[in-house]
Design a protein around this motif. Structure first.
Motif, PDB file in Angstrom:
ATOM      1  N   PHE A 110       0.832  -1.201   0.000  1.00 46.96           N
ATOM      2  CA  PHE A 110       0.000   0.000   0.000  1.00 46.96           C
ATOM      3  C   PHE A 110       0.865   1.248   0.000  1.00 46.96           C
ATOM      4  CE2 PHE A 110       0.763  -0.939   4.425  1.00 46.96           C
ATOM      5  CZ  PHE A 110       0.690   0.244   5.144  1.00 46.96           C
ATOM      6  N   THR A 111       0.277   2.329  -0.527  1.00 48.95           N
ATOM      7  CA  THR A 111       0.991   3.584  -0.734  1.00 48.95           C
ATOM      8  C   THR A 111       0.392   4.691   0.131  1.00 48.95           C
ATOM      9  OG1 THR A 111      -0.495   4.262  -2.512  1.00 48.95           O
ATOM     10  CG2 THR A 111       1.418   2.907  -3.126  1.00 48.95           C
ATOM     11  N   LYS A 112       1.015   5.859   0.068  1.00 50.94           N
ATOM     12  CA  LYS A 112       0.513   7.008   0.844  1.00 50.94           C
ATOM     13  C   LYS A 112      -0.905   7.369   0.424  1.00 50.94           C
ATOM     14  CE  LYS A 112       4.011   9.849  -0.061  1.00 50.94           C
ATOM     15  NZ  LYS A 112       5.007   8.994  -0.733  1.00 50.94           N
ATOM     16  N   ASP A 113      -1.167   7.368  -0.869  1.00 51.02           N
ATOM     17  CA  ASP A 113      -2.495   7.765  -1.336  1.00 51.02           C
ATOM     18  C   ASP A 113      -3.565   6.761  -0.920  1.00 51.02           C
ATOM     19  OD1 ASP A 113      -1.483  10.052  -2.442  1.00 51.02           O
ATOM     20  OD2 ASP A 113      -1.299   9.234  -4.462  1.00 51.02           O
ATOM     21  N   MET A 114      -3.213   5.478  -0.918  1.00 50.09           N
ATOM     22  CA  MET A 114      -4.163   4.467  -0.453  1.00 50.09           C
ATOM     23  C   MET A 114      -4.442   4.650   1.035  1.00 50.09           C
ATOM     24  SD  MET A 114      -2.447   1.305  -2.561  1.00 50.09           S
ATOM     25  CE  MET A 114      -3.445  -0.021  -1.907  1.00 50.09           C
ATOM     26  N   LEU A 115      -3.394   4.887   1.801  1.00 48.95           N
ATOM     27  CA  LEU A 115      -3.550   5.123   3.235  1.00 48.95           C
ATOM     28  C   LEU A 115      -4.505   6.286   3.479  1.00 48.95           C
ATOM     29  CD1 LEU A 115      -0.641   5.257   5.836  1.00 48.95           C
ATOM     30  CD2 LEU A 115      -2.396   7.012   5.816  1.00 48.95           C
ATOM     31  N   ASN A 116      -4.315   7.376   2.735  1.00 42.61           N
ATOM     32  CA  ASN A 116      -5.185   8.557   2.895  1.00 42.61           C
ATOM     33  C   ASN A 116      -6.640   8.198   2.628  1.00 42.61           C
ATOM     34  OD1 ASN A 116      -2.876  10.125   3.302  1.00 42.61           O
ATOM     35  ND2 ASN A 116      -2.689  10.623   1.146  1.00 42.61           N
ATOM     36  N   LYS A 117      -6.882   7.453   1.551  1.00 37.35           N
ATOM     37  CA  LYS A 117      -8.257   7.121   1.159  1.00 37.35           C
ATOM     38  C   LYS A 117      -8.951   6.274   2.225  1.00 37.35           C
ATOM     39  CE  LYS A 117      -8.718   4.266  -2.308  1.00 37.35           C
ATOM     40  NZ  LYS A 117      -8.761   3.752  -3.698  1.00 37.35           N
ATOM     41  N   GLN A 170     -12.900   7.998   8.749  1.00 32.70           N
ATOM     42  CA  GLN A 170     -13.278   9.193   9.520  1.00 32.70           C
ATOM     43  C   GLN A 170     -14.583   9.808   9.014  1.00 32.70           C
ATOM     44  OE1 GLN A 170     -10.233  12.029  10.548  1.00 32.70           O
ATOM     45  NE2 GLN A 170      -8.621  10.501  10.378  1.00 32.70           N
ATOM     46  N   MET A 171     -15.249   9.087   8.124  1.00 31.11           N
ATOM     47  CA  MET A 171     -16.589   9.455   7.644  1.00 31.11           C
ATOM     48  C   MET A 171     -16.589  10.808   6.929  1.00 31.11           C
ATOM     49  SD  MET A 171     -18.594   8.122  11.045  1.00 31.11           S
ATOM     50  CE  MET A 171     -17.363   8.961  12.065  1.00 31.11           C
ATOM     51  N   GLN A 172     -15.593  10.962   6.051  1.00 30.40           N
ATOM     52  CA  GLN A 172     -15.501  12.160   5.210  1.00 30.40           C
ATOM     53  C   GLN A 172     -15.424  11.729   3.738  1.00 30.40           C
ATOM     54  OE1 GLN A 172     -15.659  15.255   6.596  1.00 30.40           O
ATOM     55  NE2 GLN A 172     -15.801  14.305   8.611  1.00 30.40           N
ATOM     56  N   PRO A 173     -16.428  10.993   3.265  1.00 32.05           N
ATOM     57  CA  PRO A 173     -16.347  10.458   1.899  1.00 32.05           C
ATOM     58  C   PRO A 173     -16.309  11.532   0.828  1.00 32.05           C
ATOM     59  CG  PRO A 173     -18.559  10.171   2.785  1.00 32.05           C
ATOM     60  CD  PRO A 173     -17.704  10.626   3.924  1.00 32.05           C
ATOM     61  N   HIS A 174     -16.915  12.682   1.096  1.00 33.70           N
ATOM     62  CA  HIS A 174     -16.895  13.765   0.100  1.00 33.70           C
ATOM     63  C   HIS A 174     -15.474  14.285  -0.114  1.00 33.70           C
ATOM     64  CE1 HIS A 174     -17.211  15.635   4.018  1.00 33.70           C
ATOM     65  NE2 HIS A 174     -16.857  16.791   3.514  1.00 33.70           N
ATOM     66  N   ILE A 175     -14.653  14.230   0.929  1.00 30.14           N
ATOM     67  CA  ILE A 175     -13.253  14.648   0.780  1.00 30.14           C
ATOM     68  C   ILE A 175     -12.480  13.603  -0.013  1.00 30.14           C
ATOM     69  CG2 ILE A 175     -11.109  15.144   2.036  1.00 30.14           C
ATOM     70  CD1 ILE A 175     -12.776  16.375   4.240  1.00 30.14           C
ATOM     71  N   VAL A 176     -12.771  12.322   0.224  1.00 31.51           N
ATOM     72  CA  VAL A 176     -12.151  11.257  -0.572  1.00 31.51           C
ATOM     73  C   VAL A 176     -12.436  11.481  -2.051  1.00 31.51           C
ATOM     74  CG1 VAL A 176     -12.154   8.784  -1.086  1.00 31.51           C
ATOM     75  CG2 VAL A 176     -12.243   9.559   1.289  1.00 31.51           C
ATOM     76  N   LYS A 177     -13.696  11.847  -2.363  1.00 37.95           N
ATOM     77  CA  LYS A 177     -14.087  12.020  -3.758  1.00 37.95           C
ATOM     78  C   LYS A 177     -13.540  13.309  -4.375  1.00 37.95           C
ATOM     79  CE  LYS A 177     -15.463   9.875  -5.998  1.00 37.95           C
ATOM     80  NZ  LYS A 177     -14.473   9.051  -6.725  1.00 37.95           N
ATOM     81  N   LYS A 178     -13.072  14.226  -3.560  1.00 37.04           N
ATOM     82  CA  LYS A 178     -12.455  15.433  -4.110  1.00 37.04           C
ATOM     83  C   LYS A 178     -11.105  15.126  -4.738  1.00 37.04           C
ATOM     84  CE  LYS A 178     -14.655  18.953  -1.207  1.00 37.04           C
ATOM     85  NZ  LYS A 178     -14.461  19.972  -0.150  1.00 37.04           N
ATOM     86  N   GLY A 179     -10.494  14.008  -4.331  1.00 38.03           N
ATOM     87  CA  GLY A 179      -9.243  13.619  -4.962  1.00 38.03           C
ATOM     88  C   GLY A 179      -8.121  13.410  -3.977  1.00 38.03           C
ATOM     89  N   THR A 180      -6.979  13.034  -4.521  1.00 39.67           N
ATOM     90  CA  THR A 180      -5.823  12.658  -3.716  1.00 39.67           C
ATOM     91  C   THR A 180      -5.333  13.783  -2.823  1.00 39.67           C
ATOM     92  OG1 THR A 180      -5.121  11.116  -5.443  1.00 39.67           O
ATOM     93  CG2 THR A 180      -3.469  11.795  -3.846  1.00 39.67           C
ATOM     94  N   THR A 181      -5.179  14.974  -3.392  1.00 44.25           N
ATOM     95  CA  THR A 181      -4.602  16.079  -2.626  1.00 44.25           C
ATOM     96  C   THR A 181      -5.480  16.512  -1.466  1.00 44.25           C
ATOM     97  OG1 THR A 181      -3.357  16.851  -4.552  1.00 44.25           O
ATOM     98  CG2 THR A 181      -3.703  18.422  -2.777  1.00 44.25           C
ATOM     99  N   PRO A 182      -6.772  16.767  -1.644  1.00 48.61           N
ATOM    100  CA  PRO A 182      -7.600  17.146  -0.492  1.00 48.61           C
ATOM    101  C   PRO A 182      -7.625  16.075   0.601  1.00 48.61           C
ATOM    102  CG  PRO A 182      -8.724  17.700  -2.535  1.00 48.61           C
ATOM    103  CD  PRO A 182      -7.536  16.874  -2.906  1.00 48.61           C
ATOM    104  N   ALA A 183      -7.670  14.803   0.209  1.00 48.48           N
ATOM    105  CA  ALA A 183      -7.682  13.723   1.195  1.00 48.48           C
ATOM    106  C   ALA A 183      -6.375  13.702   1.977  1.00 48.48           C
ATOM    107  CB  ALA A 183      -7.914  12.377   0.511  1.00 48.48           C
ATOM    108  N   ARG A 184      -5.266  13.875   1.257  1.00 48.49           N
ATOM    109  CA  ARG A 184      -3.971  13.881   1.932  1.00 48.49           C
ATOM    110  C   ARG A 184      -3.869  15.055   2.901  1.00 48.49           C
ATOM    111  NH1 ARG A 184      -0.658  14.232  -2.228  1.00 48.49           N
ATOM    112  NH2 ARG A 184      -0.553  16.482  -2.174  1.00 48.49           N
ATOM    113  N   ASN A 185      -4.286  16.220   2.460  1.00 55.58           N
ATOM    114  CA  ASN A 185      -4.172  17.398   3.318  1.00 55.58           C
ATOM    115  C   ASN A 185      -5.064  17.296   4.550  1.00 55.58           C
ATOM    116  OD1 ASN A 185      -2.343  18.539   1.572  1.00 55.58           O
ATOM    117  ND2 ASN A 185      -3.867  19.693   0.443  1.00 55.58           N
ATOM    118  N   PHE A 186      -6.255  16.723   4.384  1.00 58.61           N
ATOM    119  CA  PHE A 186      -7.165  16.545   5.519  1.00 58.61           C
ATOM    120  C   PHE A 186      -6.528  15.660   6.585  1.00 58.61           C
ATOM    121  CE2 PHE A 186     -10.390  14.008   7.682  1.00 58.61           C
ATOM    122  CZ  PHE A 186     -11.210  14.987   8.218  1.00 58.61           C
TER     123      PHE A 186
END
Length: 710
Positions: free
Chosen positions: A441-448, A454-470
C-alpha cells in the motif's frame, strides 16, 4: 529491455486475470483499475473513474474519465487490451488515432443537450456527459488518454488531435513500456525533461554554491511566459507532491498576486518571494557570457506552487479589476512584463538517500508564502517513517491464507520493486510470501482508507490532494504537540483492518448483482457506504470491530453483505436526479459536503449487524488491548520457514518412505524431494506447494513415519 518487458507483461496479465477472477470483472475493467492505481499513486492522473460508454454505430467509445480541478483538465480514458498476453504487440499511429477519435466524439457530443437527452437517464454514459457539461466553462484543456498493453511503434511521434469545444486537446499514450518504467522507477512520478531551448525568453542563472558531492545551487530569473508555458505542458508533475494544493484566488496571497499581475506586472518580481526548484540534472549553456538553462531533468517546484498556478490561471480567468481608468481584464495581463526570482538546486542523484533527504530539507526550510510545512507532509516525515517501520516488523495473524504475512508500505515509490531486484529464486519466493503483492500500500491508499473511516467520503471524492491534506493536518498536529510522539502497533493494526475492510467491500461491490446489471460509480458507492454504515452505528453507540477484522484478517460475510446492500441503495439514490436536487451531476454531488449530508438522510437497515462484527466503545477498547498483548506475544512461522526447519535429510527420508506407497512423480514423493533440494539451494516451492508438502509431512507423521528409521 525485451526480457524485462516480457516479464512485466506476464506479471501484468496475471494481476488482471487474478483481479478479474476474484471480483468477477471483465479484463478491461481490471486493467483500468490497475493502471488507475499506478497513475494515481504517481500523481499523473488523479481520480480516474471507470465509466464505460459505447456506441458502435457512431464509433464512440470511452472507458472512464478524470477531472483535474487544479489544472482544469478533463481527460477521457480509453482502454486497449490485446488478445496475446504472452506476446509483445505493437500499436500503430493509425490505431492510436482511431482510438483517439472515438473518445473525441464523446467529448465533443457530451456538452450537447440533444446528445445527453438521447441517453438513458440511469446510464453511466449520461452521468459522465452531465458532469462534463456542468464544468464545461471551467475546462482549459482536454486530454485523451489511451492505456494499452501494446508497445507504441518507434515511428510514432507526436499525434495531433482536433480541439474539443475550441479548447486545446492532446492525446497521451500509456503503453506497456511506459507503464513498466513508471512502476519500476524509484522516483515519485514519471521521469521527464523540461526543454527550455524553444522558449521565447531565456532563463538566466548564476552559480551560488556547490557541495563537495557535486550538488549545485543557482540563483536566477524565471520569465512568467516560460513558467506559464511549462506549467501548461506538465501541470502537477512540476509540483512537488507536498505543495500541490492551490488554494484558489479566494485565498489572500493569491488574490494579492492576481491583482499585482494586473495592476503592476513590472513590480511582481520585487513583491514576490519567488520559486524554489530542484532537478536531478541540468544542461546549462554559456551564451555571450551569460549562463542559460537549456533543459532540466525531473524539475520539481518545491516552493512557489501558488505563484506558478496564479501566473498560469490569471490570463484564463473571466472578469477583471475595476480601476479609475476603467476595467482591466484578467485575460489582458501582459506576462512578458513579469518575472520571478528563482533558486535552483541540481542534486547529485548518484547518492539517492542524500538527494532524497536534501530535497526534503530544501522544501522544509523554504520560505513559504502560506502556512504549509511541506517537510512535515513528505515521505521523510516521522509519520511515514513510523508506518514503514511498523510494516516491516508486524506479522499478521494467520488468516485465510494459512500462514502469516506482512503489509508492505511504500514510503517512496518503487520500494517494493527495488527490494525484489537481485534476490535469488529462493529469496524472491520468501520475500513475496512474506510481503504478498496484494498487501502493498501507498501514501495515497492510506489517505483514502483513513479519510473514509473518519466518515468524510466527500473529501475522498475530491481527490488525492484534499484527502492527503485533511489527514496530514491531523497527523502534523500530533507530532507538533509532542516531538517524541510516534505511531505504534495499535494504530498500525487498526490501519490494516481499515484496508482489509475497504478492499473486501470494493471487491464485493463488483460481484453484486446490482453492479453487474449497471456498472459505474463504484468509488462513490464504496467510500460512502462504509462511511454511512459507520456513522449509523456510532449513532447507536456501536462501531465496526476493527480488532476482530485484524484477528481474522478478513471481514465476515454478514458485515460485507450489509455494507454492499447499503452501497446499492446509495448508488441508486445518487443516480436519481430528484435525490440530487440542486446538483445536476453525480460526481459534483459526491464531492460536496451538502451531498454527504443528504446521503446521511437515507434510511438504511443495519439491524443484522451484531457482535463480533460490531462492539460498543468499551468492548472495543478491551478487545484492542487484548489483541495488542496477543500480537506482542505471538511469533508465527511462515510455511517456508516451517519447511526449512525440517532437515534436508528428513525430507529425503520422507520421499523414500512415501515411494513405497506412491509413484515417483506423485506429489507425496516429488515435493519432499524438492524440499531437500531447497536446503541445498534448489528452486523454491510455490506457496500452494509449501502448504501441501507440510500437509504430506503431518499425515506421514500421523501414520507412523519417524525420522531416523528406515
Amino acid at each position: 529491455m525485451a526480457s524485462d518487458l516480457f516479464d512485466f507483461k506476464e506479471e501484468l496479465h496475471q494481476d488482471i486475470a487474478l483481479d478479474a477472477a476474484i471480483a468477477e470483472l471483465y479484463p478491461d475493467e481490471s486493467f483500468f483499475d490497475l493502471v488507475s492505481s499506478i497513475l494515481g499513486d504517481a500523481g499523473i492522473v488523479d481520480g480516474m473513474e471507470y465509466a464505460p460508454y459505447r456506441d458502435s454505430t457512431r464509433k464512440i467509445k470511452i472507458d472512464g474519465f478524470s477531472w483535474n480541478e487544479l489544472e482544469k483538465v478533463f481527460s477521457g480514458v480509453i482502454i486497449h487490451l490485446g488478445d496475446e498476453p504472452l506476446n509483445i504487440e505493437t500499436i500503430s499511429r493509425k490505431e492510436i488515432e482511431g482510438f483517439g477519435k472515438r473518445v473525441f466524439k464523446y467529448l465533443s457530443e457530451a456538452t450537447s443537450r440533444l446528445f445527453r437527452d438521447s441517453l438513458d437517464v440511469s446510464s453511466v454514459g449520461k452521468n459522465t456527459a452531465d458532469f462534463l457539461s456542468s464544468i464545461q466553462s471551467e475546462v482549459l484543456k482536454y486530454r485523451v488518454i489511451l492505456i494499452t498493453d501494446s508497445v507504441v511503434s518507434d515511428r510514432v511521434k507526436n499525434i495531433q488531435i482536433e480541439a474539443v469545444n475550441e479548447m486545446p486537446t492532446s492525446i497521451e499514450v500509456w503503453d506497456l513500456e511506459r507503464l513498466m518504467k513508471l512502476v519500476q522507477s524509484a522516483h515519485e512520478t514519471e521521469e521527464f525533461t523540461v526543454d527550455f531551448s524553444t522558449s521565447a525568453q531565456n532563463v538566466q542563472v548564476i552559480e551560488a554554491s556547490r557541495l563537495p558531492n557535486g550538488s549545485v545551487t543557482y540563483m536566477g530569473i524565471m520569465p512568467a511566459t516560460v513558467l506559464a508555458k511549462i506549467y501548461g505542458d506538465y501541470g502537477q508533475r512540476l509540483l512537488e507532491s507536498n505543495v500541490r494544493t492551490f488554494l484558489d484566488f479566494r485565498a489572500g496571497p493569491n488574490k494579492a498576486m492576481k491583482q499585482g499581475l494586473v495592476l503592476e506586472p513590472e513590480k511582481f518580481f520585487s513583491y514576490n518571494n519567488g520559486l524554489t526548484i530542484t532537478a536531478s540534472s541540468a544542461s546549462i549553456e554559456n551564451i555571450n557570457g551569460v549562463s542559460v538553462i537549456r533543459d532540466l531533468d525531473n524539475m520539481q517546484i518545491v516552493n512557489g506552487g501558488q505563484t506558478t498556478a496564479t501566473i498560469y490561471f490569471t490570463p484564463n480567468e473571466l472578469g477583471g479589476l475595476d480601476t479609475e481608468q476603467g476595467k482591466l481584464l484578467y485575460r489582458d495581463v501582459d506576462l512578458s512584463k513579469v518575472s520571478v526570482q528563482m533558486k535552483l538546486t541540481v542534486m547529485n542523484v548518484d547518492d539517492f538517500e542524500f538527494a532524497n533527504n536534501y530535497k526534503a530539507d530544501i522544501s522544509r526550510f523554504a520560505n513559504f508564502q502560506t502556512a504549509v510545512n511541506a517537510g512535515d507532509l513528505s515521505s521523510n516525515s516521522p509519520f511515514h517513517k513510523d508506518i514503514e517501520r511498523l510494516s516491516r516488523r508486524t506479522s499478521m495473524p494467520i488468516g485465510e491464507l494459512g500462514f502469516p504475512t506482512k503489509w508492505f508500505y511504500e514510503r517512496a515509490r518503487g520500494q517494493y520493486s527495488t527490494k525484489k531486484r537481485g534476490l535469488s529464486a529462493v529469496g524472491l519466493k520468501k520475500f513475496t510470501q512474506e510481503f504478498p503483492k496484494a498487501q502493498v500500500f501507498t501514501k495515497d491508499m492510506l489517505n483514502k482508507y483513513e479519510v473514509t473511516w473518519q466518515m468524510q467520503p466527500h473529501i475522498v471524492k475530491k481527490g488525492t490532494t484534499p484527502a492527503r491534506n485533511f489527514l496530514m493536518s491531523q497527523i502534523k498536529a500530533n507530532y507538533s504537540k509532542d516531538p517524541s510522539y510516534r505511531v505504534e502497533t495499535d494504530y498500525f493494526q487498526d490501519l490494516i483492518s481499515k484496508m482489509i475492510l475497504f478492499k473486501e467491500v470494493d471487491k464485493a461491490v463488483l460481484k453484486s448483482d446490482w453492479y453487474k446489471a449497471e456498472s459505474g460509480l463504484k468509488a462513490e458507492a464504496v467510500t460512502y457506504s462504509i462511511a454511512l454504515v459507520r456513522k449509523t452505528l456510532i449513532a447507536k453507540g456501536l462501531d465496526i470491530n476493527l480488532a476482530h477484522i485484524y484477528q481474522k484478517q478478513t471481514t465476515s460475510d454478514q458485515l460485507k453483505n450489509t455494507i454492499v446492500e447499503v452501497a446499492g441503495v446509495i448508488r441508486r439514490n445518487i443516480m436519481n436526479s430528484q435525490f440530487r436536487a440542486g446538483s445536476g451531476n453525480v460526481s459534483e454531488f459526491c464531492r460536496n459536503e451538502n451531498g454527504w449530508k443528504r446521503i446521511q438522510m437515507i434510511d438504511i437497515d443495519i439491524d443484522s449487524l451484531m457482535y463480533p462484527d460490531v462492539v460498543n466503545s468499551d468492548e472495543q477498547k478491551e478487545i484492542e488491548a487484548e489483541m495488542e498483548q496477543v500480537g506482542e506475544a505471538s511469533a508465527h512461522m511462515s510455511d517456508y520457514e516451517k519447511v526449512m526447519a525440517v532437515p534436508a535429510d528428513e525430507w529425503q527420508k520422507l520421499a523414500s518412505h512415501n515411494l513405497r506407497s506412491y509413484r515417483l512423480e506423485s506429489p507425496q514423493v516429488n515435493l519432499p524431494s524438492k524440499c531437500a533440494q531447497m536446503h541445498r539451494g534448489g528452486r523454491a516451492l510455490t506457496e500452494k506447494q509449501l502448504g501441501f508438502v507440510l500437509k504430506i509431512y503431518d499425515e506421514a507423521k500421523s501414520a507412523g513415519f519417524e525420522y531416523g528409521r528406515t
